[in-house]
Write a protein that holds these residues in place. Structure first.
Motif, PDB file in Angstrom:
ATOM      1  N   VAL A 175       0.837  -1.200   0.000  1.00 15.35           N
ATOM      2  CA  VAL A 175       0.000   0.000   0.000  1.00 15.35           C
ATOM      3  C   VAL A 175       0.871   1.248   0.000  1.00 15.35           C
ATOM      4  O   VAL A 175       0.674   2.172  -0.799  1.00 15.35           O
ATOM      5  CB  VAL A 175      -0.949  -0.004   1.218  1.00 15.35           C
ATOM      6  CG1 VAL A 175      -1.674   1.336   1.339  1.00 15.35           C
ATOM      7  CG2 VAL A 175      -1.958  -1.146   1.112  1.00 15.35           C
ATOM      8  N   ALA A 176       1.860   1.281   0.893  1.00 20.71           N
ATOM      9  CA  ALA A 176       2.748   2.445   0.964  1.00 20.71           C
ATOM     10  C   ALA A 176       3.546   2.606  -0.322  1.00 20.71           C
ATOM     11  O   ALA A 176       3.743   3.723  -0.816  1.00 20.71           O
ATOM     12  CB  ALA A 176       3.692   2.300   2.159  1.00 20.71           C
ATOM     13  N   ARG A 177       4.003   1.475  -0.877  1.00 19.44           N
ATOM     14  CA  ARG A 177       4.789   1.537  -2.110  1.00 19.44           C
ATOM     15  C   ARG A 177       3.948   2.057  -3.279  1.00 19.44           C
ATOM     16  O   ARG A 177       4.439   2.816  -4.121  1.00 19.44           O
ATOM     17  CB  ARG A 177       5.332   0.142  -2.444  1.00 19.44           C
ATOM     18  CG  ARG A 177       6.211   0.122  -3.685  1.00 19.44           C
ATOM     19  CD  ARG A 177       7.598   0.630  -3.370  1.00 19.44           C
ATOM     20  NE  ARG A 177       8.262   1.176  -4.539  1.00 19.44           N
ATOM     21  CZ  ARG A 177       9.568   1.434  -4.602  1.00 19.44           C
ATOM     22  NH1 ARG A 177      10.341   1.205  -3.557  1.00 19.44           N
ATOM     23  NH2 ARG A 177      10.101   1.941  -5.671  1.00 19.44           N
ATOM     24  N   SER A 194      -3.207   9.039  -3.250  1.00 16.83           N
ATOM     25  CA  SER A 194      -4.178   8.106  -3.821  1.00 16.83           C
ATOM     26  C   SER A 194      -5.398   7.992  -2.927  1.00 16.83           C
ATOM     27  O   SER A 194      -5.312   8.096  -1.698  1.00 16.83           O
ATOM     28  CB  SER A 194      -3.552   6.715  -3.984  1.00 16.83           C
ATOM     29  OG  SER A 194      -2.375   6.767  -4.753  1.00 16.83           O
ATOM     30  N   THR A 195      -6.549   7.752  -3.560  1.00 20.18           N
ATOM     31  CA  THR A 195      -7.771   7.486  -2.817  1.00 20.18           C
ATOM     32  C   THR A 195      -7.824   6.005  -2.444  1.00 20.18           C
ATOM     33  O   THR A 195      -7.077   5.176  -2.964  1.00 20.18           O
ATOM     34  CB  THR A 195      -9.009   7.831  -3.655  1.00 20.18           C
ATOM     35  OG1 THR A 195      -9.065   6.946  -4.785  1.00 20.18           O
ATOM     36  CG2 THR A 195      -8.966   9.271  -4.145  1.00 20.18           C
ATOM     37  N   VAL A 196      -8.744   5.700  -1.551  1.00 25.00           N
ATOM     38  CA  VAL A 196      -8.957   4.297  -1.191  1.00 25.00           C
ATOM     39  C   VAL A 196      -9.330   3.497  -2.429  1.00 25.00           C
ATOM     40  O   VAL A 196      -8.860   2.377  -2.645  1.00 25.00           O
ATOM     41  CB  VAL A 196     -10.056   4.185  -0.115  1.00 25.00           C
ATOM     42  CG1 VAL A 196     -10.462   2.729   0.100  1.00 25.00           C
ATOM     43  CG2 VAL A 196      -9.583   4.806   1.197  1.00 25.00           C
ATOM     44  N   SER A 197     -10.164   4.077  -3.274  1.00 24.11           N
ATOM     45  CA  SER A 197     -10.590   3.395  -4.492  1.00 24.11           C
ATOM     46  C   SER A 197      -9.418   3.143  -5.432  1.00 24.11           C
ATOM     47  O   SER A 197      -9.291   2.058  -6.016  1.00 24.11           O
ATOM     48  CB  SER A 197     -11.665   4.222  -5.209  1.00 24.11           C
ATOM     49  OG  SER A 197     -12.049   3.605  -6.417  1.00 24.11           O
ATOM     50  N   GLN A 223      -0.495  10.214   5.481  1.00 20.35           N
ATOM     51  CA  GLN A 223      -1.422  11.150   6.095  1.00 20.35           C
ATOM     52  C   GLN A 223      -2.558  11.440   5.122  1.00 20.35           C
ATOM     53  O   GLN A 223      -2.348  11.487   3.904  1.00 20.35           O
ATOM     54  CB  GLN A 223      -0.720  12.460   6.467  1.00 20.35           C
ATOM     55  CG  GLN A 223      -0.130  13.216   5.285  1.00 20.35           C
ATOM     56  CD  GLN A 223       0.637  14.453   5.713  1.00 20.35           C
ATOM     57  OE1 GLN A 223       0.732  14.746   6.911  1.00 20.35           O
ATOM     58  NE2 GLN A 223       1.168  15.197   4.751  1.00 20.35           N
ATOM     59  N   PRO A 224      -3.780  11.604   5.647  1.00 12.51           N
ATOM     60  CA  PRO A 224      -4.905  11.924   4.770  1.00 12.51           C
ATOM     61  C   PRO A 224      -4.917  13.422   4.459  1.00 12.51           C
ATOM     62  O   PRO A 224      -4.467  14.241   5.261  1.00 12.51           O
ATOM     63  CB  PRO A 224      -6.109  11.520   5.615  1.00 12.51           C
ATOM     64  CG  PRO A 224      -5.652  11.710   7.033  1.00 12.51           C
ATOM     65  CD  PRO A 224      -4.182  11.400   7.046  1.00 12.51           C
ATOM     66  N   VAL A 276      -7.585  11.785  -0.149  1.00 12.22           N
ATOM     67  CA  VAL A 276      -6.427  11.054  -0.672  1.00 12.22           C
ATOM     68  C   VAL A 276      -5.426  10.847   0.463  1.00 12.22           C
ATOM     69  O   VAL A 276      -5.436  11.557   1.464  1.00 12.22           O
ATOM     70  CB  VAL A 276      -5.749  11.805  -1.841  1.00 12.22           C
ATOM     71  CG1 VAL A 276      -6.682  11.915  -3.030  1.00 12.22           C
ATOM     72  CG2 VAL A 276      -5.254  13.180  -1.403  1.00 12.22           C
ATOM     73  N   PHE A 277      -4.559   9.863   0.269  1.00 14.78           N
ATOM     74  CA  PHE A 277      -3.537   9.545   1.261  1.00 14.78           C
ATOM     75  C   PHE A 277      -2.172   9.742   0.613  1.00 14.78           C
ATOM     76  O   PHE A 277      -1.911   9.233  -0.480  1.00 14.78           O
ATOM     77  CB  PHE A 277      -3.713   8.119   1.767  1.00 14.78           C
ATOM     78  CG  PHE A 277      -4.956   7.945   2.579  1.00 14.78           C
ATOM     79  CD1 PHE A 277      -4.923   8.035   3.961  1.00 14.78           C
ATOM     80  CD2 PHE A 277      -6.181   7.721   1.958  1.00 14.78           C
ATOM     81  CE1 PHE A 277      -6.074   7.890   4.715  1.00 14.78           C
ATOM     82  CE2 PHE A 277      -7.336   7.575   2.696  1.00 14.78           C
ATOM     83  CZ  PHE A 277      -7.287   7.669   4.082  1.00 14.78           C
TER      84      PHE A 277
END
Length: 266
Positions: free
Chosen positions: A46-48, A56-59, A86-87, A104-105
């Motif tokens: 996820v981080a990569r 990026s969004t969750v989607s 961070q969001p 987004v994150f």
């Protein structure tokens, strides 16, 4: 150059595992159940993905990684708690549509530092340039002395605040603040003195090519401790620990030095 970030609890994999995934720093240790279920590996993906594709969004993440949005949110919650991501509100260009923009994150500075950096190569390239353009090994040695002198203020203050028998320990504690994980201990018999051990070296990879960095550090230790010191081992040369021997200064020698301080030797 560098270390472990303590107290994170749930984070990306340990340094060796991360290095295999393009990450070099440890951002925390996961509970045993996470090791068993592969949670750390997925969290690293996820981080990569955020590193590779930007905020990026969750989607977005669910689509790229083949995960459910619920699973992505769970991993993001853990990464936010570990200060890896961070969001933030998504930037909207052009006319806004109805409703709130998707969140987004993005990676934090801590999260970005967890991934491969080229600082060692940059430093080595800079020193090569100095050597080639500005006077060879002597120029590198001058840089190394100037660099360590800039760090010396805190070390000098720590050493000068204690008595002779506590100076090595005080120096070790000051070095540890700068990431050297240093300790002081009595030297093995029959040597009379102490050993200053640095269990980590933030510049080890560069010092492999430029030993002037180690030499300048050793010179500073001698100056701060007021005695000749001997470097026995260095991480840069493949040893497990940087070890410096500090001979015990006799009270007679200390008193004699104090009695002649400020005198013209002529």
């Amino acid at each position: 150059m560098q270390g472990t970030v303590p107290g994170r609890g749930r984070g990306l994999p340990g340094s060796e595992e991360l290095r295999n995934n393009g990450v070099v720093k440890n951002v925390g240790e996961a509970p045993q159940e996470e090791l068993a279920t592969g949670e750390r590996s997925t969290r690293n993906r996820v981080a990569r993905s955020i590193l590779d594709h930007g905020p990026s969004t969750v989607s977005d993440l669910a689509g790229r990684l083949g995960l459910t949005q619920a699973a992505v949110r769970r991993h993001l919650d853990a990464l936010v708690a570990d200060d890896v991501v961070q969001p933030r509100e998504q930037r909207v260009y052009g006319a806004r549509t109805r409703g709130r923009p998707a969140k987004v994150f993005a990676l934090t500075a801590c999260g970005r530092d967890a991934f491969d950096q080229s600082y060692d190569k940059l430093a080595a390239d800079a020193l090569k340039w100095i050597a080639e353009r500005e006077g060879g090994e002597q120029a590198v040695a001058a840089f190394a002395r100037a660099r360590i002198a800039a760090q010396a203020g805190a070390y000098r203050k720590a050493v000068e605040a204690v008595g002779p028998e506590q100076k090595t320990e005080a120096l070790a504690k000051a070095l540890s603040v700068d990431g050297y994980a240093a300790t002081a201990r009595s030297a093995p018999h029959p040597h009379k003195g102490e050993q200053l051990c640095q269990h980590h070296c933030p510049v080890a990879h560069v010092a492999e090519q430029f030993p002037q960095l180690c030499e300048a550090e050793t010179e500073l230790f001698a100056e701060l401790l007021g005695t000749h010191v001997q470097r026995l081992a260095t991480i840069a040369h493949g040893d497990g620990v940087c070890t410096t021997f500090i001979p015990r200064v006799s009270k007679t020698a200390t008193n004699a030095s104090a009695s002649t301080a400020g005198r013209n030797p002529a």
